[in-house]
Design a protein around this motif. Structure first.
Motif, short mmCIF file in Angstrom:
data_model
loop_
_atom_site.label_atom_id
_atom_site.label_comp_id
_atom_site.label_asym_id
_atom_site.label_seq_id
_atom_site.Cartn_x
_atom_site.Cartn_y
_atom_site.Cartn_z
N ASN A 32 13.42 -6.65 -5.78
CA ASN A 32 12.48 -5.87 -4.96
C ASN A 32 11.53 -5.05 -5.82
N ARG A 33 12.08 -4.39 -6.85
CA ARG A 33 11.23 -3.58 -7.74
C ARG A 33 10.20 -4.45 -8.45
N GLU A 36 7.42 -5.67 -6.19
CA GLU A 36 6.51 -4.55 -5.90
C GLU A 36 5.59 -4.28 -7.10
N GLU A 37 6.12 -4.35 -8.32
CA GLU A 37 5.29 -4.15 -9.52
C GLU A 37 4.18 -5.21 -9.58
N GLN A 39 3.02 -7.08 -7.04
CA GLN A 39 2.17 -7.02 -5.84
C GLN A 39 1.15 -5.88 -5.91
N THR A 40 1.54 -4.75 -6.52
CA THR A 40 0.66 -3.58 -6.55
C THR A 40 -0.15 -3.44 -7.83
N SER A 42 0.80 -2.83 -10.76
CA SER A 42 1.26 -1.70 -11.56
C SER A 42 1.08 -2.02 -13.05
N CYS A 45 2.99 -4.97 -14.18
CA CYS A 45 2.68 -6.27 -13.58
C CYS A 45 2.40 -7.29 -14.68
N GLN A 53 -3.32 -11.10 -6.37
CA GLN A 53 -2.64 -10.67 -5.17
C GLN A 53 -3.52 -10.98 -3.97
#
Length: 101
Positions: A32-33, A36-37, A39-40, A42, A45, A53
């Motif tokens: 999950n983490r 999220e990295e 997808q956003t 970060s 990434c 994305q």
């Protein structure tokens, strides 16, 4: 959390589909983490995914340790995009391509 739980950590192999249709394969101990990295966008990434994305997770599977996940990742990365899509759809099984479980 017991000491044995701290030393035993599941690892995940995952395949993401980018908005341009390309596929990205990776491993992580926190699915999950990591998603999220990516997808956003970060700082953590993957460079390949920057600007690609939104992402869709099309496949993931779990391994008992990092070594097994790495071995599977190497084999999956050698697959064609079509073969990866077969893996994601369940028509190809990870055990058929990797001695991992």
């Amino acid at each position: 959390m017991t000491d044995s739980e701290k030393t035993h950590q599941d690892w995940h192999l995952y395949i993401l589909r980018c908005k341009d249709g390309t596929l990205y394969t990776g491993i992580t101990n926190d699915l999950n983490r990591r998603f999220e990295e990516h997808q956003t966008n970060s700082p953590r990434c993957a460079k390949y995914l920057r600007g690609r994305q939104p992402l869709t997770m099309i496949y993931h599977t779990q391994f008992d340790n990092k070594s097994l996940a790495l071995k599977a990742e190497i084999k999956v990365k050698k697959l064609t995009a079509s073969q990866k899509k077969l893996l994601a759809s369940g028509q190809l099984v990870i055990n058929e391509i990797a001695d991992t479980h």
